[in-house]
Motif scaffolding. Sequence first.
Motif, PDB file in Angstrom:
ATOM      1  N   GLY A  63       0.774  -1.227   0.000  1.00  0.00           N
ATOM      2  CA  GLY A  63       0.000   0.000   0.000  1.00  0.00           C
ATOM      3  C   GLY A  63       0.806   1.277   0.000  1.00  0.00           C
ATOM      4  N   TYR A  64       2.143   1.170  -0.111  1.00  0.00           N
ATOM      5  CA  TYR A  64       2.995   2.354  -0.133  1.00  0.00           C
ATOM      6  C   TYR A  64       3.851   2.383  -1.392  1.00  0.00           C
ATOM      7  CZ  TYR A  64       1.980   3.707   4.681  1.00  0.00           C
ATOM      8  OH  TYR A  64       1.356   4.125   5.826  1.00  0.00           O
ATOM      9  N   LEU A  65       4.114   3.585  -1.857  1.00  0.00           N
ATOM     10  CA  LEU A  65       5.077   3.833  -2.920  1.00  0.00           C
ATOM     11  C   LEU A  65       6.368   4.308  -2.270  1.00  0.00           C
ATOM     12  CD1 LEU A  65       5.393   3.988  -6.048  1.00  0.00           C
ATOM     13  CD2 LEU A  65       4.703   6.381  -5.867  1.00  0.00           C
ATOM     14  N   TYR A  66       7.478   3.607  -2.557  1.00  0.00           N
ATOM     15  CA  TYR A  66       8.785   3.946  -2.013  1.00  0.00           C
ATOM     16  C   TYR A  66       9.657   4.511  -3.127  1.00  0.00           C
ATOM     17  CZ  TYR A  66       7.681   1.112   2.144  1.00  0.00           C
ATOM     18  OH  TYR A  66       7.104   0.604   3.281  1.00  0.00           O
ATOM     19  N   ALA A  67      10.376   5.591  -2.821  1.00  0.00           N
ATOM     20  CA  ALA A  67      11.262   6.225  -3.795  1.00  0.00           C
ATOM     21  C   ALA A  67      12.654   6.379  -3.191  1.00  0.00           C
ATOM     22  CB  ALA A  67      10.719   7.590  -4.211  1.00  0.00           C
ATOM     23  N   GLY A  68      13.664   5.858  -3.878  1.00  0.00           N
ATOM     24  CA  GLY A  68      15.045   6.077  -3.485  1.00  0.00           C
ATOM     25  C   GLY A  68      15.586   7.313  -4.176  1.00  0.00           C
ATOM     26  N   THR A  69      16.436   8.059  -3.488  1.00  0.00           N
ATOM     27  CA  THR A  69      16.934   9.320  -4.019  1.00  0.00           C
ATOM     28  C   THR A  69      18.446   9.301  -4.172  1.00  0.00           C
ATOM     29  OG1 THR A  69      17.266  10.377  -1.863  1.00  0.00           O
ATOM     30  CG2 THR A  69      15.054  10.503  -2.819  1.00  0.00           C
ATOM     31  N   ASN A  70      18.941  10.370  -4.760  1.00  0.00           N
ATOM     32  CA  ASN A  70      20.375  10.579  -4.918  1.00  0.00           C
ATOM     33  C   ASN A  70      20.888  11.365  -3.713  1.00  0.00           C
ATOM     34  OD1 ASN A  70      22.967  11.136  -5.671  1.00  0.00           O
ATOM     35  ND2 ASN A  70      22.458  12.092  -7.620  1.00  0.00           N
ATOM     36  N   GLY A  71      21.192  10.632  -2.624  1.00  0.00           N
ATOM     37  CA  GLY A  71      21.833  11.253  -1.475  1.00  0.00           C
ATOM     38  C   GLY A  71      20.950  11.524  -0.290  1.00  0.00           C
ATOM     39  N   ASN A  72      19.617  11.473  -0.452  1.00  0.00           N
ATOM     40  CA  ASN A  72      18.716  11.791   0.659  1.00  0.00           C
ATOM     41  C   ASN A  72      17.869  10.609   1.094  1.00  0.00           C
ATOM     42  OD1 ASN A  72      18.819  14.738  -0.930  1.00  0.00           O
ATOM     43  ND2 ASN A  72      18.982  14.842   1.307  1.00  0.00           N
ATOM     44  N   GLY A  73      18.384   9.412   0.896  1.00  0.00           N
ATOM     45  CA  GLY A  73      17.722   8.226   1.404  1.00  0.00           C
ATOM     46  C   GLY A  73      16.454   7.845   0.673  1.00  0.00           C
ATOM     47  N   ILE A  74      15.598   7.102   1.378  1.00  0.00           N
ATOM     48  CA  ILE A  74      14.347   6.574   0.840  1.00  0.00           C
ATOM     49  C   ILE A  74      13.178   7.337   1.436  1.00  0.00           C
ATOM     50  CG2 ILE A  74      12.847   4.537   0.729  1.00  0.00           C
ATOM     51  CD1 ILE A  74      15.381   2.824   0.883  1.00  0.00           C
ATOM     52  N   TRP A  75      12.187   7.607   0.592  1.00  0.00           N
ATOM     53  CA  TRP A  75      10.953   8.265   1.018  1.00  0.00           C
ATOM     54  C   TRP A  75       9.789   7.348   0.674  1.00  0.00           C
ATOM     55  CZ3 TRP A  75      10.711  13.752   2.458  1.00  0.00           C
ATOM     56  CH2 TRP A  75      11.985  14.315   2.616  1.00  0.00           C
ATOM     57  N   LYS A  76       8.667   7.516   1.401  1.00  0.00           N
ATOM     58  CA  LYS A  76       7.488   6.707   1.091  1.00  0.00           C
ATOM     59  C   LYS A  76       6.236   7.569   1.158  1.00  0.00           C
ATOM     60  CE  LYS A  76       6.007   4.893   5.607  1.00  0.00           C
ATOM     61  NZ  LYS A  76       5.707   3.670   6.372  1.00  0.00           N
ATOM     62  N   ARG A  77       5.210   7.085   0.456  1.00  0.00           N
ATOM     63  CA  ARG A  77       3.924   7.776   0.443  1.00  0.00           C
ATOM     64  C   ARG A  77       2.827   6.749   0.209  1.00  0.00           C
ATOM     65  NH1 ARG A  77       2.521  13.199  -3.143  1.00  0.00           N
ATOM     66  NH2 ARG A  77       0.423  13.541  -2.314  1.00  0.00           N
ATOM     67  N   ALA A  78       1.735   6.846   0.949  1.00  0.00           N
ATOM     68  CA  ALA A  78       0.632   5.902   0.812  1.00  0.00           C
ATOM     69  C   ALA A  78      -0.012   6.037  -0.566  1.00  0.00           C
ATOM     70  CB  ALA A  78      -0.416   6.141   1.897  1.00  0.00           C
ATOM     71  N   LEU A  79      -0.265   4.910  -1.217  1.00  0.00           N
ATOM     72  CA  LEU A  79      -0.932   4.944  -2.517  1.00  0.00           C
ATOM     73  C   LEU A  79      -2.295   5.615  -2.416  1.00  0.00           C
ATOM     74  CD1 LEU A  79      -0.138   1.411  -3.979  1.00  0.00           C
ATOM     75  CD2 LEU A  79       0.686   3.608  -4.825  1.00  0.00           C
ATOM     76  N   SER A  80      -2.990   5.407  -1.301  1.00  0.00           N
ATOM     77  CA  SER A  80      -4.314   6.016  -1.148  1.00  0.00           C
ATOM     78  C   SER A  80      -4.232   7.532  -1.126  1.00  0.00           C
ATOM     79  CB  SER A  80      -4.978   5.511   0.134  1.00  0.00           C
ATOM     80  OG  SER A  80      -4.186   5.830   1.269  1.00  0.00           O
ATOM     81  N   ASP A  81      -3.098   8.081  -0.654  1.00  0.00           N
ATOM     82  CA  ASP A  81      -2.933   9.531  -0.639  1.00  0.00           C
ATOM     83  C   ASP A  81      -2.647  10.096  -2.022  1.00  0.00           C
ATOM     84  OD1 ASP A  81      -3.306   9.614   2.066  1.00  0.00           O
ATOM     85  OD2 ASP A  81      -1.172   9.553   2.554  1.00  0.00           O
ATOM     86  N   ILE A  82      -2.053   9.270  -2.876  1.00  0.00           N
ATOM     87  CA  ILE A  82      -1.667   9.763  -4.200  1.00  0.00           C
ATOM     88  C   ILE A  82      -2.799   9.606  -5.198  1.00  0.00           C
ATOM     89  CG2 ILE A  82       0.018   9.559  -6.080  1.00  0.00           C
ATOM     90  CD1 ILE A  82       1.921   8.299  -4.075  1.00  0.00           C
ATOM     91  N   THR A  83      -3.420   8.444  -5.192  1.00  0.00           N
ATOM     92  CA  THR A  83      -4.355   8.111  -6.268  1.00  0.00           C
ATOM     93  C   THR A  83      -5.809   8.160  -5.852  1.00  0.00           C
ATOM     94  OG1 THR A  83      -4.339   5.757  -5.745  1.00  0.00           O
ATOM     95  CG2 THR A  83      -2.644   6.556  -7.248  1.00  0.00           C
ATOM     96  N   GLY A  84      -6.086   8.172  -4.549  1.00  0.00           N
ATOM     97  CA  GLY A  84      -7.470   8.071  -4.094  1.00  0.00           C
ATOM     98  C   GLY A  84      -7.964   6.652  -4.037  1.00  0.00           C
ATOM     99  N   ILE A  85      -7.081   5.652  -4.315  1.00  0.00           N
ATOM    100  CA  ILE A  85      -7.495   4.257  -4.197  1.00  0.00           C
ATOM    101  C   ILE A  85      -7.549   3.910  -2.717  1.00  0.00           C
ATOM    102  CG2 ILE A  85      -6.880   1.867  -4.685  1.00  0.00           C
ATOM    103  CD1 ILE A  85      -5.502   2.870  -7.207  1.00  0.00           C
TER     104      ILE A  85
END
Length: 394
Positions: free
Chosen positions: A292-314
Amino acid sequence: MKKLTYTLILLCIFSGVKVNAQWQSMNGPNGSVVLSIAVKGSNIFAGTESNGIFLSSNNGVSWNAVNNGIWNPTSYNVDALAIKDSCIFAGTQGGLYLSNNDGGNWISLNTSPFVTDVRAFVINGNNIFAGSANGGKGVYFSSDNGNSWTTKNIGLTNQTVISLIMSGSNLYAGSYNAGLYFSNNNANSWTTINTTDLPAIDIFFIVVNSNNILLGTTNGIFFSNDNGTNWISVNSGITNPVISGMLNVGNTIFVSTYGGGVFLSTNNGSNWTAVNAGLTNLTITSLIIYNGYLYAGTNGNGIWKRALSDITGIKELDKSLSITVYPNPASSKISLTTPINTLIEILNIQGQEMLHQRLQQEKTDIDISGLLKGIYIVKLKANEKVETIKFIKN
């Protein structure tokens, strides 16, 4: 990364993109380029550029390097991570490694043929496919949990494989310089998909949904609605064309970019919407979906996450998987719609396992033509829930 139609119903609705929710930092591993991410329960693994593998066992509160057994981890990139049951596979420029104790130590799988520069994995039941960018190596195959490997390159004229995805019984491979291939026989042979109207691009990511194929490249997104016969560029709204990640959840496609952050499209790329609220670094280097989460790795600032329900309304309205199967009875195949990363098992009436497969897309065809006539049980495990249903093979 790529469908008994007893239909499996996900109790979800789509209500548009929310703008008030934000990305949350996972507190590391900072200072590294995160090239690959794998999540196993509360354990988050991050494969990096020239810093090896990091593990957080407390949902991102703290991070530790876990490179015991990996040869010279500071010299090679960890481009691919994959989880199969209790095993974690790591594909690096220096070879392929396995841990069965959550990164406590790693075992080299670099037997003959030497498995090197692994950029992508597909795990289908007991079968593991690994794509290698080392020229001439192509696709490796193992049916014994990585203890032994063979190359599967018949028809694969470009053997620098940098992306792999399975959709139903079809396996797709992308390479440098616009080579795109598919196999419907477990990589025993490959067929070229037409890419003559594409520029000379590197195919780093593939999404397949029915007859639609989308490619993530260093020159943006390309789309075909006829199994690859014709291609068009679909980049409206994307501010940086260098694609660093690509995933789909039903009709929603996510891409990450170097410098532009994360975007989504609900119309096969005809237009894209940025979903970057809260991100402090828009140079995204990896992207996965888990639980249920989208995880994004970055260039130098670690990993971030965001709930799919917050992004898409699913939104999940009921935690039951509410499995139905169609057709019932079935003779040749069943079609399943499941959450991403669902584990499916097919058992005979005596309880013997006939199929074991992790589904990487929401819609997947399962070939049952090899099963004997009789009653079978489909068991699906997702989001800590288990559902079963019977079907008849005629």
